[in-house]
Design an enzyme around this catalytic site. Structure first.
Site, PDB file in Angstrom:
ATOM      1  N   ARG A 279      -3.654  12.804  -3.639  1.00  0.00           N
ATOM      2  CA  ARG A 279      -4.443  11.731  -4.017  1.00  0.00           C
ATOM      3  C   ARG A 279      -4.331  11.413  -5.491  1.00  0.00           C
ATOM      4  NH1 ARG A 279      -9.023  14.708  -4.707  1.00  0.00           N
ATOM      5  NH2 ARG A 279     -10.196  12.600  -4.865  1.00  0.00           N
ATOM      6  N   CYS A 280      -4.279  10.085  -5.635  1.00  0.00           N
ATOM      7  CA  CYS A 280      -4.037   9.781  -7.010  1.00  0.00           C
ATOM      8  C   CYS A 280      -5.315  10.246  -8.216  1.00  0.00           C
ATOM      9  CB  CYS A 280      -4.287   8.249  -7.116  1.00  0.00           C
ATOM     10  SG  CYS A 280      -5.702   7.342  -6.666  1.00  0.00           S
TER      11      CYS A 280
ATOM     12  N   GLU B 148       2.820  14.095 -12.827  1.00  0.00           N
ATOM     13  CA  GLU B 148       1.970  14.205 -11.661  1.00  0.00           C
ATOM     14  C   GLU B 148       2.776  14.741 -10.540  1.00  0.00           C
ATOM     15  OE1 GLU B 148       1.670  10.384  -9.351  1.00  0.00           O
ATOM     16  OE2 GLU B 148      -0.424  10.772  -9.000  1.00  0.00           O
TER      17      GLU B 148
ATOM     18  N   LYS C 102       2.505  -5.447   3.272  1.00  0.00           N
ATOM     19  CA  LYS C 102       3.566  -4.416   3.457  1.00  0.00           C
ATOM     20  C   LYS C 102       3.285  -3.051   3.176  1.00  0.00           C
ATOM     21  CE  LYS C 102       7.473  -2.297   1.867  1.00  0.00           C
ATOM     22  NZ  LYS C 102       6.970  -0.807   2.300  1.00  0.00           N
TER      23      LYS C 102
ATOM     24  N   GLU D  42      -2.517  -0.157  -9.230  1.00  0.00           N
ATOM     25  CA  GLU D  42      -3.355   0.975  -9.147  1.00  0.00           C
ATOM     26  C   GLU D  42      -2.113   2.050  -9.010  1.00  0.00           C
ATOM     27  OE1 GLU D  42      -6.121   1.357 -10.200  1.00  0.00           O
ATOM     28  OE2 GLU D  42      -7.184  -0.505  -9.594  1.00  0.00           O
TER      29      GLU D  42
ATOM     30  N   ASN E  71      -0.565   7.476   1.137  1.00  0.00           N
ATOM     31  CA  ASN E  71      -1.520   8.474   1.471  1.00  0.00           C
ATOM     32  C   ASN E  71      -2.771   8.134   1.870  1.00  0.00           C
ATOM     33  OD1 ASN E  71      -2.150   7.175  -0.992  1.00  0.00           O
ATOM     34  ND2 ASN E  71      -3.106   9.026  -1.974  1.00  0.00           N
TER      35      ASN E  71
ATOM     36  N   ASP F  58      12.063  -6.312  -3.574  1.00  0.00           N
ATOM     37  CA  ASP F  58      11.978  -7.375  -4.575  1.00  0.00           C
ATOM     38  C   ASP F  58      12.109  -8.507  -4.141  1.00  0.00           C
ATOM     39  OD1 ASP F  58      12.600  -5.068  -5.918  1.00  0.00           O
ATOM     40  OD2 ASP F  58      14.541  -5.353  -6.580  1.00  0.00           O
TER      41      ASP F  58
ATOM     42  N   SER G 291       0.789  -1.347  -0.054  1.00  0.00           N
ATOM     43  CA  SER G 291      -0.072  -0.038   0.005  1.00  0.00           C
ATOM     44  C   SER G 291       0.670   1.460  -0.020  1.00  0.00           C
ATOM     45  CB  SER G 291      -0.968  -0.023   1.176  1.00  0.00           C
ATOM     46  OG  SER G 291      -0.189  -0.218   2.497  1.00  0.00           O
TER      47      SER G 291
END
Ligand code: NAP
Ligand code: G3H
Length: 478
Positions: A285-286, A379, A179, A252, A156, A217, A153
């Site tokens: 925010r995405c 972005e 994670k 996402e 934010n 990784d 995750s």
């Protein structure tokens, strides 16, 4: 002295054998708020092994039995609401009221995931629909869990976006390796404390803390992982996709959501939507509106309205619920400042803003931005909004689609036919007609395409992505 948090491994809160911890600073005071464990590869192995073992028994429980633990999790989350919100606020600099809402939204999300999951009944097919087939052949198509889900995750929404992976995964009969983002890991510990209090059997959720650059990784490539659900930046997403073995991935990622404003739009309404879409939580925010593509005939009026509203935005501390708060770290603030500087050097018009105090970037509005400027494409994840003036719908669509990103877009117009026509041509996972870009409500499919991701979240889609179909065929003999 701040608290040193432990990590959850097979039902036990443990200190890492590495004897190393990571200091977590508060983004707005810069003071340490706590430390989390930097776990070792051996502990990652132990976590995945424990999850594999626990998942076998979990998958045999009825979905109602699995749901009973998630109902208890909801109760525990809500009982810890203020405590968790305080940690979210201090760790990721989100306004306290919004942090409380994040916990409440998470409880609603878990509840809806249960309601959705228990009503997913699979399907059946009879053989005689196919030429030469017979009614005596019947297929029962059910969904079975994938095994061990790796849930990664971002900072934010450290609780909500983690639970959006954990709840569907557990409900569907999987175990989870969680994670959290390192800046967000204490919030992760707190929400998992609530799950632990709910009595979830040992090993079903193992919490692994440590820097993505160190253990990432190893986790992603681990042969014990059966599916990866990732939310975060596009570069990290590409990296993970290049490392992952042949396991399903849901990604996402970042966005550059455009708001397309037609000449006929209700500009006061549009200005309000754009302001909350672009600047809430300082644009971190995405789904924040990250560029405005406005028809040149109404651009002056819209810019005037936006300027007035931007200058009313409250700026300061998350503890006082300000809209514009310091960014997550100095690197992020430097990046946003770089985008502003580049645009101004290339003669964008500064409408308001471009003031900085440490990591606090004041809300900035740039007009006459051209497609040569970085801020037109990159972005920011910060409170800067570029206005690009366009001559036609076609030009707006062209610029919207030229972006590498494809998360969401908004179209503002009173002409519903034009709205649909534009929406059909926009290359994003979702298009909002006459509304700001946003993920919720959380049961809608949430989809990023191009550099914004692959696969879908949204409660039902998440359950589907964490299960596979299994077909059992009955051959009836007379
Ligand atoms: P990030 O830097 O990409 O980090 C996301 C997560 O990936 C963190 O848990 C990070 O751990 C981990 N990570 C880093 N390197 C890894 C590796 N090699 N292997 C496995 N995991 C690794 O993103 P962020 O700064 O937290 O979040 C901001 C970004 O996320 C923005 O671009 C935003 O648009 C995007 N986002 C997208 C959505 C969406 O739904 N589309 C939602 C929210 C955010 P560490 O923290 O330990 O490095
Ligand atoms: O940051 C990305 C989140 O998915 C955005 O969620 O639109 O509810 O703020 P939101």
């Amino acid at each position: 002295m701040t608290k040193t948090y432990t990590f959850l491994l097979n039902g036990e809160w443990r200190e890492s054998g590495s004897n190393e911890t990571i200091s977590i600073p508060c983004p707005y005071t810069q003071e340490e708020i706590g430390k989390v464990q930097a776990i070792t590869r051996d502990e990652v192995d132990e976590a995945i092994k424990g999850a594999e073992a626990a998942q076998k028994a979990w998958a045999t429980l009825s979905i109602r039995d699995r749901a009973s633990y998630l109902y208890k999790w909801i109760d525990e989350l809500l009982a810890m609401k203020e405590e968790i919100a305080e940690v979210i606020m201090k760790e990721v600099g989100k306004g306290y009221n919004d942090a409380v809402k994040e916990v409440e939204r998470t409880a609603d999300l878990v509840r809806y995931a249960i309601e959705e999951g228990v009503h997913m009944n699979g399907e059946s097919m009879l053989g005689d629909s196919f030429p030469g087939g017979s009614k005596s052949k019947m297929a029962m198509i059910s969904r079975v869990p994938l095994g061990v889900i790796l849930a990664i995750s971002p900072f934010n929404y450290p609780v909500n976006l983690a639970a959006a992976k954990i709840a569907p995964a557990l409900l569907a009969g999987n175990a989870v390796i969680f994670k959290p983002a390192t800046q967000g890991a204490i919030s992760g510990v707190k929400m998992i404390e609530a799950l632990h209090k709910a009595g979830l059997p040992s090993g079903l959720l193992n919490l692994v803390t440590g820097r993505g650059s160190v253990i990432g990784d190893y986790l992603v490539e681990h042969k014990g992982i059966d599916m990866i659900s990732f939310t975060g930046g596009t570069e990290t997403g590409y990296h993970i996709a290049s490392k992952a073995k042949m396991v399903p991935l849901v990604m996402e990622l970042g966005g550059k959501d455009p708001a397309i404003v037609r000449e006929d739009a209700d500009l006061s309404f549009v200005a309000n939507q754009i302001i909350s879409g672009a600047y809430s939580y300082s644009g971190q925010r995405c789904t924040a509106i990250k560029r405005v593509l406005v028809n040149e005939n109404v651009a002056d009026e819209l810019v005037t309205l936006l300027k007035t509203e931007v200058e009313k935005l409250s700026v300061g501390s998350p503890e006082e619920n300000k809209t514009i708060v310091p960014l997550i770290d100095t690197k992020s603030a430097d990046f946003v400042q770089g985008l502003i500087d580049d645009a101004l050097t290339q003669h964008a018009t500064l409408v308001t803003g471009n003031k900085r105090e440490g990591n606090l970037i004041y809300p900035t509005l740039l007009d006459n931005v051209t497609t040569d400027m970085r801020v037109a494409w990159e972005e920011p994840f910060g409170p800067v909004l570029p206005i690009i003036r366009v001559k036609s719908d076609e030009e707006a669509i062209e610029i919207a689609n030229k972006s590498d990103f494809g998360l969401q877009a908004s179209v503002f117009t009173k002409d519903i036919n034009k709205a649909f026509s534009i929406a059909n041509k926009i290359e994003t996972g979702s298009v909002q007609i006459n509304g700001r870009t946003e993920r919720g409500p959380d049961h809608f499919p949430f989809i990023g395409i191009k550099a914004s991701g692959m696969g879908a979240q949204g409660i039902r889609r998440s359950i589907e992505s964490m299960t596979r179909e299994k077909v059992t065929i009955v051959n009836i003999t007379e």
